[in-house]
Enzyme design. Structure first.
Site, PDB file in Angstrom:
ATOM      1  N   LYS A  14       0.935  -1.337   0.057  1.00 29.29           N
ATOM      2  CA  LYS A  14       0.385  -0.029  -0.006  1.00 29.29           C
ATOM      3  C   LYS A  14       1.224   1.431  -0.387  1.00 29.29           C
ATOM      4  CE  LYS A  14      -2.620  -1.087   4.042  1.00 29.29           C
ATOM      5  NZ  LYS A  14      -1.745  -2.438   4.101  1.00 29.29           N
ATOM      6  N   ARG A  89     -10.543   0.010   7.721  1.00 28.50           N
ATOM      7  CA  ARG A  89     -10.405  -1.682   7.589  1.00 28.50           C
ATOM      8  C   ARG A  89     -11.352  -1.802   8.517  1.00 28.50           C
ATOM      9  NH1 ARG A  89      -4.219   0.121   8.997  1.00 28.50           N
ATOM     10  NH2 ARG A  89      -2.879  -1.893   8.681  1.00 28.50           N
ATOM     11  N   ARG A 128      10.692  -6.210   6.025  1.00 25.45           N
ATOM     12  CA  ARG A 128      10.787  -4.525   6.244  1.00 25.45           C
ATOM     13  C   ARG A 128      11.359  -4.717   7.861  1.00 25.45           C
ATOM     14  NH1 ARG A 128       4.842  -2.356   5.300  1.00 25.45           N
ATOM     15  NH2 ARG A 128       4.579  -3.528   7.439  1.00 25.45           N
ATOM     16  N   ARG A 134      10.749  -2.026  12.648  1.00 28.55           N
ATOM     17  CA  ARG A 134       8.612  -1.397  13.051  1.00 28.55           C
ATOM     18  C   ARG A 134       8.307  -2.927  14.458  1.00 28.55           C
ATOM     19  NH1 ARG A 134       3.828  -0.862   8.709  1.00 28.55           N
ATOM     20  NH2 ARG A 134       2.845  -1.615  10.867  1.00 28.55           N
ATOM     21  N   ARG A 145      -1.558 -10.115  13.312  1.00 28.89           N
ATOM     22  CA  ARG A 145      -2.123  -9.492  11.846  1.00 28.89           C
ATOM     23  C   ARG A 145      -3.172  -9.732  10.651  1.00 28.89           C
ATOM     24  NH1 ARG A 145       2.928  -6.325  11.365  1.00 28.89           N
ATOM     25  NH2 ARG A 145       2.263  -4.730   9.846  1.00 28.89           N
TER      26      ARG A 145
HETATM   27  P1  AMP Z   1      -0.553  -0.287   9.232  1.00 31.89           P
HETATM   28  O1  AMP Z   1       0.751   0.648   8.722  1.00 31.89           O
HETATM   29  O2  AMP Z   1      -1.375   0.393   8.520  1.00 31.89           O
HETATM   30  O3  AMP Z   1       0.201  -1.662   8.656  1.00 31.89           O
HETATM   31  O4  AMP Z   1      -0.815   0.225   9.805  1.00 31.89           O
HETATM   32  C1  AMP Z   1       0.044  -0.301  11.369  1.00 31.89           C
HETATM   33  C2  AMP Z   1      -0.626  -1.493  12.732  1.00 31.89           C
HETATM   34  O5  AMP Z   1      -1.750   0.293  13.212  1.00 31.89           O
HETATM   35  C3  AMP Z   1      -2.626  -1.576  12.340  1.00 31.89           C
HETATM   36  O6  AMP Z   1      -1.607  -2.983  12.419  1.00 31.89           O
HETATM   37  C4  AMP Z   1      -3.191  -1.003  13.552  1.00 31.89           C
HETATM   38  O7  AMP Z   1      -2.969  -2.013  14.416  1.00 31.89           O
HETATM   39  C5  AMP Z   1      -2.730   0.556  13.368  1.00 31.89           C
HETATM   40  N1  AMP Z   1      -3.654   0.930  12.084  1.00 31.89           N
HETATM   41  C6  AMP Z   1      -4.006   1.278  11.082  1.00 31.89           C
HETATM   42  N2  AMP Z   1      -4.600   2.102  10.805  1.00 31.89           N
HETATM   43  C7  AMP Z   1      -5.904   1.770  11.061  1.00 31.89           C
HETATM   44  C8  AMP Z   1      -7.110   2.102  10.844  1.00 31.89           C
HETATM   45  N3  AMP Z   1      -8.127   2.780   9.752  1.00 31.89           N
HETATM   46  N4  AMP Z   1      -8.201   1.162  11.999  1.00 31.89           N
HETATM   47  C9  AMP Z   1      -7.547   0.039  12.881  1.00 31.89           C
HETATM   48  N5  AMP Z   1      -6.417   0.186  13.586  1.00 31.89           N
HETATM   49  C10 AMP Z   1      -5.084   0.862  12.458  1.00 31.89           C
END
Ligand code: AMP
Length: 189
Positions: A14, A89, A128, A134, A145
């Site tokens: 993404k 999400r 990554r 991270r 996840r």
């Molecule tokens: P990402 O960087 O998009 O992979 O997001 C990392 C983490 O942030 C996810 O595993 C969730 O814990 C949290 N997160 C990011 N976006 C959302 C969302 N739209 N709703 C809920 N949790 C989120």
């Protein structure tokens, strides 16, 4: 204004494809994951709330996410468009996004769904982890996840389909090829 949702499992690219669209079309990007990580780094009240969820691979409760989103979106209304990277999400978030856009005379222009096989996803996320460090990119949390994605996020595909905004792209081993396909699709909107 274009409102583009980039959708896919953890590790589906993404961030990479959003960056390509930002470069090509000058869009603004809202990455909810980046917003949350910045809150944690800054040690804010919200940051303290969300840290536990992220470290556990769980989603942050919808009400927090929806508040964050509207604030960031309103700072981007002058640009040619916004890319939503990592939001929505859940179905609740998708409906909230639709309402928020409607209140501003906007709508989702397209949802770009990135299909990538699970072994490629795992390999990318572990790679990554080494590069970016991270906290949630370790094998155990990655598996959680994925589960969260398939239980809570994947069902959104049907919702986007019903809204008539879904466009599918399948990764076949060449990132640049998908970037080209996605740019062509967005240029044709
Ligand atoms: P990402 O960087 O998009 O992979 O997001 C990392 C983490 O942030 C996810 O595993 C969730 O814990 C949290 N997160 C990011 N976006 C959302 C969302 N739209 N709703 C809920 N949790 C989120």
């Amino acid at each position: 204004m274009d409102n583009i949702v980039i959708f896919g499992a953890p590790g589906s690219g993404k961030g990479t494809y959003s960056a390509a669209l930002v470069k090509e079309f000058g869009y603004n990007r809202i990455s909810t994951g980046d917003v949350l990580r910045a809150e944690i780094k800054a040690g804010t009240k919200l940051g303290k709330i969300v840290k536990g969820y992220i470290d556990q691979g769980q989603l942050i409760p919808d009400e927090h996410m929806i508040d964050i989103l509207a604030g960031v979106y309103d700072s981007m209304l002058d640009g040619p468009g916004v890319i939503f990277d990592g939001f929505p999400r859940t179905i609740v978030q998708a409906k909230a996004l639709k309402d928020m856009l409607q209140e501003r005379g906007e709508k989702i222009t397209i949802t770009i769904n990135l299909n990538v096989s699970e072994d490629v996803l795992m390999e990318r996320l572990l790679r990554r982890a080494k590069i970016e460090g991270r906290a949630d990119d370790n094998e155990e949390t990655i598996k959680k996840r994925f589960k969260v994605y398939y239980n809570q996020t994947y069902p959104l595909i049907e919702w986007f389909k019903n809204e008539g905004v879904l466009s599918e792209f399948t990764f076949k081993g060449d990132t640049n090829l998908i970037i080209k396909e996605i740019i062509e699709k967005v240029a044709s909107l």
